[in-house]
Motif scaffolding. Structure first.
Motif, mmCIF file in Angstrom:
data_model
loop_
_atom_site.group_PDB
_atom_site.id
_atom_site.type_symbol
_atom_site.label_atom_id
_atom_site.label_comp_id
_atom_site.label_asym_id
_atom_site.label_seq_id
_atom_site.Cartn_x
_atom_site.Cartn_y
_atom_site.Cartn_z
ATOM 1 N N ARG A 17 0.805 -1.224 0.000
ATOM 2 C CA ARG A 17 0.000 0.000 0.000
ATOM 3 C C ARG A 17 0.831 1.263 0.000
ATOM 4 N NH1 ARG A 17 -3.003 -0.665 5.297
ATOM 5 N NH2 ARG A 17 -3.513 1.489 4.836
ATOM 6 N N LEU A 19 2.559 4.309 -1.386
ATOM 7 C CA LEU A 19 2.461 5.094 -2.609
ATOM 8 C C LEU A 19 3.833 5.442 -3.191
ATOM 9 C CD1 LEU A 19 0.624 6.454 -4.621
ATOM 10 C CD2 LEU A 19 0.610 8.489 -3.172
ATOM 11 N N LYS A 22 5.146 2.457 -5.018
ATOM 12 C CA LYS A 22 4.446 2.238 -6.272
ATOM 13 C C LYS A 22 4.918 3.210 -7.346
ATOM 14 C CE LYS A 22 0.202 0.407 -4.197
ATOM 15 N NZ LYS A 22 -1.245 0.627 -3.988
ATOM 16 N N CYS A 103 -3.298 9.454 -12.307
ATOM 17 C CA CYS A 103 -3.916 8.407 -11.484
ATOM 18 C C CYS A 103 -3.400 8.457 -10.047
ATOM 19 C CB CYS A 103 -3.636 7.032 -12.088
ATOM 20 S SG CYS A 103 -4.413 6.739 -13.696
ATOM 21 N N THR A 104 -2.101 8.738 -9.907
ATOM 22 C CA THR A 104 -1.536 8.836 -8.553
ATOM 23 C C THR A 104 -2.139 10.002 -7.784
ATOM 24 O OG1 THR A 104 0.541 7.896 -9.355
ATOM 25 C CG2 THR A 104 0.607 9.058 -7.252
ATOM 26 N N ARG A 106 -5.046 11.342 -8.308
ATOM 27 C CA ARG A 106 -6.424 10.979 -7.968
ATOM 28 C C ARG A 106 -6.464 10.031 -6.780
ATOM 29 N NH1 ARG A 106 -10.647 11.530 -11.545
ATOM 30 N NH2 ARG A 106 -11.808 10.631 -9.782
ATOM 31 N N LEU A 107 -5.509 9.105 -6.701
ATOM 32 C CA LEU A 107 -5.467 8.167 -5.575
ATOM 33 C C LEU A 107 -5.215 8.909 -4.263
ATOM 34 C CD1 LEU A 107 -5.438 5.275 -4.485
ATOM 35 C CD2 LEU A 107 -2.993 5.189 -5.009
ATOM 36 N N SER A 110 -8.301 11.018 -3.497
ATOM 37 C CA SER A 110 -9.451 10.201 -3.082
ATOM 38 C C SER A 110 -9.304 9.767 -1.630
ATOM 39 C CB SER A 110 -9.576 8.983 -3.987
ATOM 40 O OG SER A 110 -8.423 8.148 -3.876
ATOM 41 N N SER A 111 -8.076 9.399 -1.217
ATOM 42 C CA SER A 111 -7.860 9.054 0.185
ATOM 43 C C SER A 111 -8.091 10.253 1.083
ATOM 44 C CB SER A 111 -6.434 8.501 0.370
ATOM 45 O OG SER A 111 -6.239 7.335 -0.399
ATOM 46 N N ASN A 136 -6.868 3.378 3.154
ATOM 47 C CA ASN A 136 -6.085 4.492 2.630
ATOM 48 C C ASN A 136 -4.689 4.011 2.283
ATOM 49 O OD1 ASN A 136 -8.012 6.834 3.196
ATOM 50 N ND2 ASN A 136 -7.839 5.912 5.214
ATOM 51 N N ILE A 137 -3.933 4.890 1.641
ATOM 52 C CA ILE A 137 -2.553 4.558 1.332
ATOM 53 C C ILE A 137 -1.762 4.477 2.630
ATOM 54 C CG2 ILE A 137 -2.632 5.591 -0.956
ATOM 55 C CD1 ILE A 137 -1.387 8.073 0.160
#
Length: 399
Positions: A17, A19, A22, A103-104, A106-107, A110-111, A136-137
């Motif tokens: 998880r 970020l 990733k 996308c990152t 947005r991730l 969003s969290s 969450n991340i």
């Protein structure tokens, strides 16, 4: 080995998880793909040029003369194709990196939006709401857990405050209604001066009890907001506890009790004299109230080797159940017993003792078991290294 086994799932969860991890893996993967695609396209173009040159080579392996114009044209075409391949590859890579960055973002947002939406739903009527760290991340998980711990403390304080407010309102309503009823009955018809005097004298204990309750509530409020100043000095322990025991000796005799004092000679305690007197007075009041007739209430004090001080009050009465010992220092918490019915209190005495010890940075705890005396102990921490020596101060007895 057990600790390693416990840490491995947490590490795997964090890596899954995380970020930044990733992002780093994605950038590395995109870069590797771009380099691989570029090399493949260059090799592919070189292979095509080699295939074009094969018909011009002699079958006997001899040298073939290729005009300079053809070589220049072929080199120029190869350079154009190479630049075109690199441009397309870089464009696709930039597009992929931009898409990944979008996308990152947005991730992350969003969290953050989930945390914000949950926080917006939390109010005084919905203090049970909590953030979900596992949704969450990994980098936001400590924030969510810290926020949940804060909500736990707020909910606990709000619950206790609501309970205390209800208990105090109930304790104040009863004497006020009684005084109001007596006043209405008294004023119902003309009475003599002696009757009015008797009514006023009968109301004095109720006024005193409400006054003590209000004073205790104000003390607890100031203590929790750290507005109560602690003026600590070196206090002769034998002199202070002796004065406190002398003050309560008459009350003990009225209940058929013996009050014993055991204090180390030449012992001093670093504390606020008024707060110390109030705390020991509250403990003695409870001990005398709950002690069996004909038993002994002991007040003792000693100094540890590090300079800390222990003050204990013990009585021989009904033991305190284990489930009550953990909550007996809460506001308005009372253990129902026959002695409580005979001499009801407001349930703030031990809460004041706890607040007093917290202001001093000390502790208060209780030991109680069937067949053994109930012992309340105050522990005062050692004085600061450069604490000035002070003479004995005389504080009043506060109950």
């Amino acid at each position: 080995m057990v600790d390693l086994n416990q840490r491995c799932p947490r590490a795997r969860t964090f890596l899954r998880r995380s970020l930044p991890l990733k992002i780093a893996l994605a950038i590395s993967s995109i870069t590797l793909l771009l380099i691989t695609a570029s090399f493949w396209m260059v090799i592919y173009l070189l292979g095509q040029d080699f295939n074009d040159l094969q018909p011009l080579l002699a079958s006997n392996g001899g040298m073939v003369h290729i005009p300079a114009e053809d070589l220049h044209a072929r080199g120029h075409a190869f350079a154009l194709r190479s630049w075109r391949v690199f441009a397309i590859t870089l464009g696709v890579g930039a597009l992929a990196a931009s898409l990944f960055a979008w996308c990152t973002a947005r991730l992350i947002l969003s969290s953050a939006h989930r945390l914000a939406n949950t926080a917006n739903r939390i109010s005084a009527h919905a203090l049970h709401e909590r953030l979900a760290p596992e949704n969450n991340i990994a980098e936001l998980e400590p924030v969510a857990r810290a926020f949940n711990h804060m909500l736990d403390r707020l909910q606990d304080s709000f619950t206790r405050l609501s309970g205390v407010s209800s208990d105090i309102a109930h304790d104040l309503r009863t004497p006020i209604h009684r005084l109001l009823m007596v006043a209405q009955v008294t004023l119902d018809r003309p009475r003599s001066a002696e009757e009015y005097r008797a009514v006023i004298e009968s109301a004095v204990p109720a006024y005193e009890r409400m006054g003590r309750m209000i004073e205790n509530i104000l003390f607890l409020a100031r203590a929790e907001s750290q507005q109560s100043a602690v003026h600590a000095t070196f206090i002769p322990l034998e002199q202070r506890l002796g004065a406190t025991a002398a003050f309560f000796e008459l009350l003990a005799q009225e209940r058929g009790l013996e009050l014993a004092l055991q204090v180390d000679q030449s012992a001093h305690v670093w504390a606020d004299d008024t707060l110390l007197t109030r705390a020991t007075g509250n403990l003695l009041t409870n001990a005398i109230r709950h002690a069996h007739p004909g038993s002994t209430v002991a007040l003792s004090g000693s100094v540890a080797s590090n300079g800390g001080c222990h003050i204990s009050v013990s009585n021989e009465g009904e033991p305190i159940a284990l489930q009550h010992q953990a909550r007996i220092f809460e506001r308005a918490y009372r253990v129902e017993s026959q002695s409580n019915e005979e001499a009801p209190g407001v349930g703030l005495g031990l809460a004041i003792v706890k607040s007093t010890m917290e202001l001093h940075g000390g502790l208060v705890y209780v030991r109680s078991a069937p067949g053994h005396p109930t012992v309340f102990t105050l522990w005062f921490p050692p004085p600061p290294p450069r604490a000035p020596r002070a003479g004995p101060s005389r504080g009043r007895i506060s109950r």
